[in-house]
Design an enzyme around this catalytic site. Sequence first.
Site, PDB file in Angstrom:
ATOM      1  CE1 TYR A  78     -32.619  21.712 -21.575  1.00 34.34           C
ATOM      2  CE2 TYR A  78     -34.026  20.334 -20.204  1.00 34.34           C
ATOM      3  CZ  TYR A  78     -33.879  21.406 -21.063  1.00 34.34           C
ATOM      4  OH  TYR A  78     -34.970  22.161 -21.408  1.00 34.34           O
ATOM      5  N   GLY A  79     -27.522  17.774 -19.761  1.00 37.48           N
ATOM      6  CA  GLY A  79     -26.723  16.957 -18.849  1.00 37.48           C
ATOM      7  C   GLY A  79     -25.469  17.604 -18.318  1.00 37.48           C
ATOM      8  CB  CYS A  81     -35.552  15.089 -19.795  1.00 32.65           C
ATOM      9  SG  CYS A  81     -33.899  15.719 -19.462  1.00 32.65           S
ATOM     10  CG  ASN A  82     -33.212   9.519 -17.501  1.00 30.99           C
ATOM     11  OD1 ASN A  82     -33.413   8.613 -16.701  1.00 30.99           O
ATOM     12  ND2 ASN A  82     -33.533   9.398 -18.771  1.00 30.99           N
ATOM     13  CD  GLU A 116     -30.632  16.478 -29.690  1.00 36.76           C
ATOM     14  OE1 GLU A 116     -31.055  17.263 -30.546  1.00 36.76           O
ATOM     15  OE2 GLU A 116     -31.389  15.819 -28.939  1.00 36.76           O
ATOM     16  CG  ASP A 162     -35.304  14.971 -23.906  1.00 43.10           C
ATOM     17  OD1 ASP A 162     -34.735  15.062 -22.808  1.00 43.10           O
ATOM     18  OD2 ASP A 162     -34.721  14.542 -24.928  1.00 43.10           O
ATOM     19  CB  SER A 163     -32.538  18.493 -23.527  1.00 37.78           C
ATOM     20  OG  SER A 163     -32.104  17.207 -23.924  1.00 37.78           O
ATOM     21  CB  CYS A 188     -29.661   9.517 -20.979  1.00 38.89           C
ATOM     22  SG  CYS A 188     -29.784  10.888 -22.163  1.00 38.89           S
ATOM     23  CB  THR A 189     -35.134   9.942 -22.904  1.00 40.23           C
ATOM     24  OG1 THR A 189     -34.748  11.326 -22.931  1.00 40.23           O
ATOM     25  CG2 THR A 189     -35.914   9.637 -21.634  1.00 40.23           C
ATOM     26  CG  HIS A 190     -30.724  12.105 -26.173  1.00 43.98           C
ATOM     27  ND1 HIS A 190     -31.383  12.872 -25.248  1.00 43.98           N
ATOM     28  CD2 HIS A 190     -30.597  12.898 -27.284  1.00 43.98           C
ATOM     29  CE1 HIS A 190     -31.634  14.069 -25.752  1.00 43.98           C
ATOM     30  NE2 HIS A 190     -31.160  14.112 -26.989  1.00 43.98           N
TER      31      HIS A 190
HETATM   32  N1  DGL Z   1     -32.530  13.075 -22.768  1.00 45.17           N
HETATM   33  C1  DGL Z   1     -32.198  13.753 -21.571  1.00 45.17           C
HETATM   34  C2  DGL Z   1     -31.988  12.854 -20.424  1.00 45.17           C
HETATM   35  O1  DGL Z   1     -32.674  11.852 -20.372  1.00 45.17           O
HETATM   36  C3  DGL Z   1     -31.315  14.952 -21.702  1.00 45.17           C
HETATM   37  C4  DGL Z   1     -29.949  14.742 -22.162  1.00 45.17           C
HETATM   38  C5  DGL Z   1     -29.202  16.044 -22.324  1.00 45.17           C
HETATM   39  O2  DGL Z   1     -29.753  17.000 -22.858  1.00 45.17           O
HETATM   40  O3  DGL Z   1     -28.045  16.112 -21.876  1.00 45.17           O
HETATM   41  O4  DGL Z   1     -31.207  13.099 -19.536  1.00 45.17           O
END
Ligand code: DGL
Length: 284
Positions: free
Chosen positions: A52-53, A83-84, A162, A20-21, A194-196
């Site tokens: 990443y988003g 990571c989505n 984060e 993931d990011s 989003c996995t966060h």
């Molecule tokens: N957790 C990631 C996702 O599921 C990345 C989120 C990010 O870094 O913006 O999209």
Amino acid sequence: MRKFTGNNINKKQLPIGIFDSGLGGLTVYKQIRKLLPKENLIYFGDTARVPYGSKSENTIIDFATQITKFLNDIPVKAIVVACNTASSYALKKLKNIVGIPIIGVIEPGVKAANKKTKNNKIGVIGTTGTIKSNSYKDTFKKINPSVEVYSNDCPLFVPLVEEGWIDHSVTYQIAQEYLKELINTDIDSLILGCTHYPLLEHVIKKILPNSVQIINSSTEVAMEIEKVLTNNNLLNTGNESKSMNKFYVTDFPQKFIDISKNILGYSLENVELVSTELLDKYSE
Ligand code: DGL
């Protein structure tokens, strides 16, 4: 670190790579660890380049390609793109660059929501990249075209997680703003795309009506990787050694250790720094 050289051990004992990011993929890691206690797991968090988003498709494809090749070199027996955003933009491409099974998180999330919805009206929240890519809408079209998808991006959620601002009043206010349009629809389910976001589930739940069920795809992802490993005869069934966990991050290992403690409930030991200069060498 115990070395996985690939030639002196059984393929089934090789680790599963999860990336993931940053911290978000730990929500997926946690479920895989729970469902598959005999598996060795390697987690990669690209903490130098999170989020990443808000980055372009090409940049995400490049980052995801580098990490996939890095993990493949360890080697790992399969990869979970936890990571989505990377799943939305890069999964197809990643499947063509390494010869091991790779799964993403979009399809498991769609399947989980499709099982639960009663009125076929489903909300999706995710990063700007994930929502812009239409990956959820496109996957619903394949799996159940009668579903109406209502989506919204929530770009500040990832930096808040984060920073460890999981219970902060500011997070609550931001969530209210992001969710206000979805509250006015009659969705009966909301996918945390989003996995966060599962780390903010308690905040999101407070804002949404009780009638909306929250879909967190991590359990479904863990079941999917179990299925893929079983089908490929790669499930670690042996009891030869204790399962191992190893973590790589591209920046701030101590911060990752500190914040992940709240997510996992214990302190990580095996966290190693990998430079982005090294990863750049894996670019095509
Ligand atoms: N957790 C990631 C996702 O599921 C990345 C989120 C990010 O870094 O913006 O999209």
